[in-house]
Every structure is written in structure tokens, then in C-alpha cells.
Motif scaffolding. Structure first.
Motif, short mmCIF file in Angstrom:
data_model
loop_
_atom_site.label_atom_id
_atom_site.label_comp_id
_atom_site.label_asym_id
_atom_site.label_seq_id
_atom_site.Cartn_x
_atom_site.Cartn_y
_atom_site.Cartn_z
N ILE A 1 6.84 2.98 -6.66
CA ILE A 1 5.61 3.71 -6.98
C ILE A 1 4.67 3.59 -5.79
O ILE A 1 4.03 2.56 -5.60
N GLN A 2 4.60 4.62 -4.98
CA GLN A 2 3.72 4.63 -3.81
C GLN A 2 2.57 5.59 -4.07
O GLN A 2 2.77 6.79 -4.24
N VAL A 3 1.36 5.05 -4.12
CA VAL A 3 0.20 5.87 -4.45
C VAL A 3 -0.77 5.90 -3.28
O VAL A 3 -0.89 4.94 -2.51
N ASN A 4 -1.49 7.02 -3.15
CA ASN A 4 -2.50 7.16 -2.13
C ASN A 4 -3.56 6.06 -2.29
O ASN A 4 -4.12 5.88 -3.37
N LYS A 5 -3.84 5.33 -1.23
CA LYS A 5 -4.76 4.18 -1.31
C LYS A 5 -6.17 4.59 -1.70
O LYS A 5 -6.95 3.78 -2.20
N GLU A 6 -6.53 5.86 -1.48
CA GLU A 6 -7.86 6.32 -1.85
C GLU A 6 -8.02 6.41 -3.36
O GLU A 6 -9.13 6.65 -3.86
N GLU A 7 -6.94 6.24 -4.08
CA GLU A 7 -7.00 6.29 -5.54
C GLU A 7 -6.71 4.93 -6.17
O GLU A 7 -6.48 4.83 -7.37
N GLY A 8 -6.74 3.89 -5.35
CA GLY A 8 -6.54 2.54 -5.87
C GLY A 8 -5.13 2.04 -5.65
O GLY A 8 -4.31 2.69 -5.00
N ARG A 9 -4.84 0.88 -6.21
CA ARG A 9 -3.51 0.30 -6.08
C ARG A 9 -3.22 -0.61 -7.26
O ARG A 9 -4.13 -0.98 -8.02
N ILE A 10 -1.96 -0.97 -7.43
CA ILE A 10 -1.56 -1.87 -8.50
C ILE A 10 -0.89 -3.09 -7.88
O ILE A 10 -0.30 -3.02 -6.81
N ALA A 11 -1.02 -4.22 -8.55
CA ALA A 11 -0.43 -5.48 -8.07
C ALA A 11 -0.18 -6.39 -9.26
O ALA A 11 -0.68 -6.14 -10.36
N THR A 12 0.59 -7.44 -9.04
CA THR A 12 0.79 -8.42 -10.09
C THR A 12 -0.43 -9.34 -10.14
O THR A 12 -1.13 -9.53 -9.14
N TYR A 13 -0.68 -9.91 -11.28
CA TYR A 13 -1.80 -10.83 -11.46
C TYR A 13 -1.69 -12.00 -10.48
O TYR A 13 -2.67 -12.39 -9.84
N GLN A 14 -0.49 -12.52 -10.35
CA GLN A 14 -0.27 -13.69 -9.50
C GLN A 14 -0.53 -13.37 -8.03
O GLN A 14 -1.16 -14.15 -7.31
N ASP A 15 -0.06 -12.21 -7.57
CA ASP A 15 -0.26 -11.84 -6.17
C ASP A 15 -1.73 -11.53 -5.87
O ASP A 15 -2.23 -11.84 -4.79
#
Length: 381
Positions: A68-82
Motif C-alpha cells: 500500500i503506497q500512498v501519496n505522502k501529502e495525504e498522510g501515512r500509516i505505520a504500526t504502533y510499535q514503529d
């Protein structure tokens, strides 16, 4: 008297044999198992969304985010731990400015995961506040995989529920500014949800691509990430054949969702461009050189300043651009060939033309690349 006795003995000998023969002739047929369709699936069938799924990628469940590669201008997702650099199970959405996040965390009082919001201040992230209104009726639990749209209002997330289709289902809600809380979430229904785990619904508005993950029909430890073309409004499947509707609702074959092959090809091209941009940025940020160009057995150039001939600096830029075009064509061609194997006879006729056209484009650009490489080497040696 003797004759009656003989007759009686004969009957005793014949009767059991007749019964045994009858028993041998009796065939016990196994009962055909009756498959009962989940009434929740049936109730959602009539509102199955018509979507065009351009691609699907099977990956390890722990690495599904790489698909899942999303445009950074629309945010990003990550794991809680990372993201928080501390133990925790759940996902985090971070807005484009990096100063607001929505995350999933286990709540001891509730006994399950819930969604919280936090803001970044000068001294760090604020204490997370639970999202108000998102589960007022208490029907949901283990809320996770948040994704907030750029409008700052529309929120997608996944949760479990006794009213859902399976494990995790995908939901959508909107923030009510007047009430200061989120509205009651709605289940996205079919084909986004299934009797398995469905989650991580993400829309890239700029590139007109969207994604969601699912482990339906996947072996343990594997996840399939579907890439589809989002629409402004929900389009419902209209087909009198319920067999077709059920197949689309289950996503039996992504090729069945295609209504315009060129639209699919264009979507695949956009997806490849995103991956190429991410790969290029990663290379530029790392220690690896942006390119490697072999001049001869003793020389390999890795920087623009390595070229003695000024014109070759422009040529190498053209070469890198051509190589990217070649990679893009090869990506689309490989996908089209894989779809061809599963396509129907009528679909193959259309795909065949697309494959031939891509092969011709690939052949032409390979010739240009070869000629340009030859020119650069000859002038540098």
C-alpha cells in the motif's frame, strides 16, 4: 408327511438367501451436504458495490503495508510499535503535516482495542483521547486500522462485531462538527467485507487508487491487498443473474470486475509510477548510487560528474527516463499476461491486442536504449 418336511427345509434354505440378496442390492448413497449461505451475506448482496479492481498482491501478513503506497501529502500509516517506539499492537494513521495521529491501542477498561487521537506539541505527543461517538451502541470491538481522508472528516477503520460478516469488517464514519463527535459508523458491505478478516481501507485521491487488505481464501500468514479505482459515489452491481452478483461480491476473479481494459491499464501505470518514485527516493536517501553505467571493464560511472563529455550528462538523463518507461511497460505487460491466463475467450481477444501493443512498445524502447548506451560508451572511451 415326508414330502412336507422336505418342502419346509427347502423354504428355510431359500428364504435367508433371498433376504441376503436383497440386502446386497441395497445401495446407500451419501447425503449431499447442504451449504447454508450466511443471512448477513444475503442481506448485503443487493447493495454489492461495483468496483474495478486493477491489481491484487499476496504478501506476508506482517508486511501487507509494503503493498500500500500512498501519496505522502495525504498522510501515512505505520504500526504502533514503529511509530511510538514502544511496545503495542495496532496501527497508526498520521496526517500529512505529521502533527496529528489516530491510533489503535488496547484499552484495559473496555477489554479490547479502541481508537484514540493525539496531537503533536512542542513537548511531544499528547495523551490519547478516545474517539467520541464511534461506538456509542457498543456493537464493535477491537477497533483498528484507521485512515482519515484529507478532508479531516471521513474516517475508515476496521472492527469486529457480532453483526459483521466475519472477523474484521471495514467501516466508515464522518465527524460531526456540530456535535463534536463521530457519527455511527456504517459497514462498507460487499465486496469489501467477507467471512474472513478485511481491513486497512486506504484511498490515494491524488493518484486515484485505493486499497484494502483481506485474508479471504489465503493460507495462514498471508494477506491479499486489492488495488482498485475509487469512485465519488457508490456504484451498485446491477445484474439479473445472482450467480454473477455473488461472484463479484466474493471477488472470485478480479478480471470479472473490469469494464474498461484501458482504465485498468492506466491504473496499473499509476501504481507503477508510485512504486518507482518510492524506490528512487529510497535510493537517493541511501548510500546506493542513483545509477550505475558501465563504460568498460575498468570504468563504471555512478554520478553525473563522472562523465567527461557534457552532452553525455543529458544523454544519461534520457537513458534513465527510457529505462523507467521500459520498466513500466514490462510491469503492465506482466500483469496483462497473468490476467490472460485466467480470462474468458472474449476477454482474451481484447487482452491479446493489449499484449501485442505493449510488446511492440517494449521492443521499440529497447532499441532506443541500446543505441543510446552505445553512443555514450563510444564517446566516453
Amino acid at each position: 408327511m415326508k414330502s412336507k418336511l422336505i418342502l419346509f427345509i427347502c423354504l428355510l434354505l431359500i428364504f435367508p438367501t433371498t433376504i441376503n440378496a436383497a440386502k446386497r442390492k441395497k445401495v446407500i448413497r451419501p447425503k449431499t451436504p447442504v451449504v447454508v449461505e450466511d443471512p448477513r451475506f444475503t442481506s448485503m448482496l443487493g447493495s454489492t458495490a461495483r468496483i474495478v479492481i486493477a491489481d491484487s498482491t499476496v504478501t506476508d501478513s506482517t508486511k501487507f503495508m509494503t503493498a500500500i503506497q500512498v501519496n505522502k501529502e495525504e498522510g501515512r500509516i505505520a504500526t504502533y510499535q514503529d511509530f511510538f517506539r514502544k511496545p503495542g499492537v495496532g496501527m497508526v494513521y498520521v496526517n500529512e503535516l505529521g502533527n496529528k495521529c489516530i491510533y489503535s491501542k488496547f484499552d484495559k477498561e473496555l477489554g479490547y482495542k479502541y481508537l484514540f487521537q493525539s496531537d503533536l506539541l512542542s513537548d511531544g505527543w499528547t495523551e490519547g483521547e478516545p474517539l467520541a461517538g464511534i461506538n456509542d451502541d457498543g456493537q464493535l470491538f477491537d477497533l483498528d486500522y484507521p485512515y482519515l481522508m484529507p478532508d479531516g472528516i471521513t474516517l475508515y477503520f476496521a472492527a469486529k462485531s457480532s453483526e459483521g460478516l466475519g472477523g474484521y469488517d471495514i467501516y466508515r464514519t464522518r465527524f460531526d462538527n456540530d456535535e463534536g463527535k463521530y457519527l455511527a459508523p456504517e459497514n462498507l458491505g460487499l465486496p469489501f467485507n467477507s467471512d474472513a478478516d478485511d481491513y486497512s481501507y486506504v484511498i490515494d485521491e491524488q493518484n486515484q487508487l485505493a486499497y484494502f487488505a483481506s485474508n479471504r481464501r489465503q493460507p495462514k500468514g498471508k494477506t491479499c491487498v486489492y488495488c482498485f479505482i475509487p469512485t465519488e459515489t457508490r456504484q451498485v452491481v446491477t445484474n439479473s443473474d445472482e450467480t454473477v452478483v455473488r461472484s463479484l461480491a466474493r471477488i472470485d476473479r478480479i478480471a470479472d470486475t473490469w469494464t474498461d481494459k484501458r482504465e485498468v491499464t492506466a491504473a496499473l501505470q499509476r501504481k507503477q509510477n508510485i512504486y518507482a518514485a518510492v524506490r528512487s527516493q529510497s535510493e537517493n536517501n541511501g548510500k546506493n548510487p542513483r545509477f550505475q553505467f558501465v563504460i568498460n571493464d575498468q570504468k563504471t560511472y555512478t554520478n553525473m560528474s563522472d562523465f567527461r563529455i557534457p552532452a553525455n550528462r543529458q544523454r544519461i538523463k534520457e537513458l534513465l527516463s527510457m529505462q523507467k518507461q521500459r520498466d513500466d511497460i514490462m510491469f503492465v505487460l506482466d500483469k496483462t499476461r497473468s490476467y490472460y491466463e485466467e480470462a474468458t475467450q472474449s476477454e482474451r481477444m481484447s487482452l491479446k491486442n493489449d499484449i501485442l501493443e505493449s510488446e511492440q512498445q517494449l521492443e521499440a524502447i529497447e532499441r532506443k536504449i541500446h543505441q543510446l548506451e552505445k553512443t555514450i560508451r563510444n564517446t566516453e572511451n
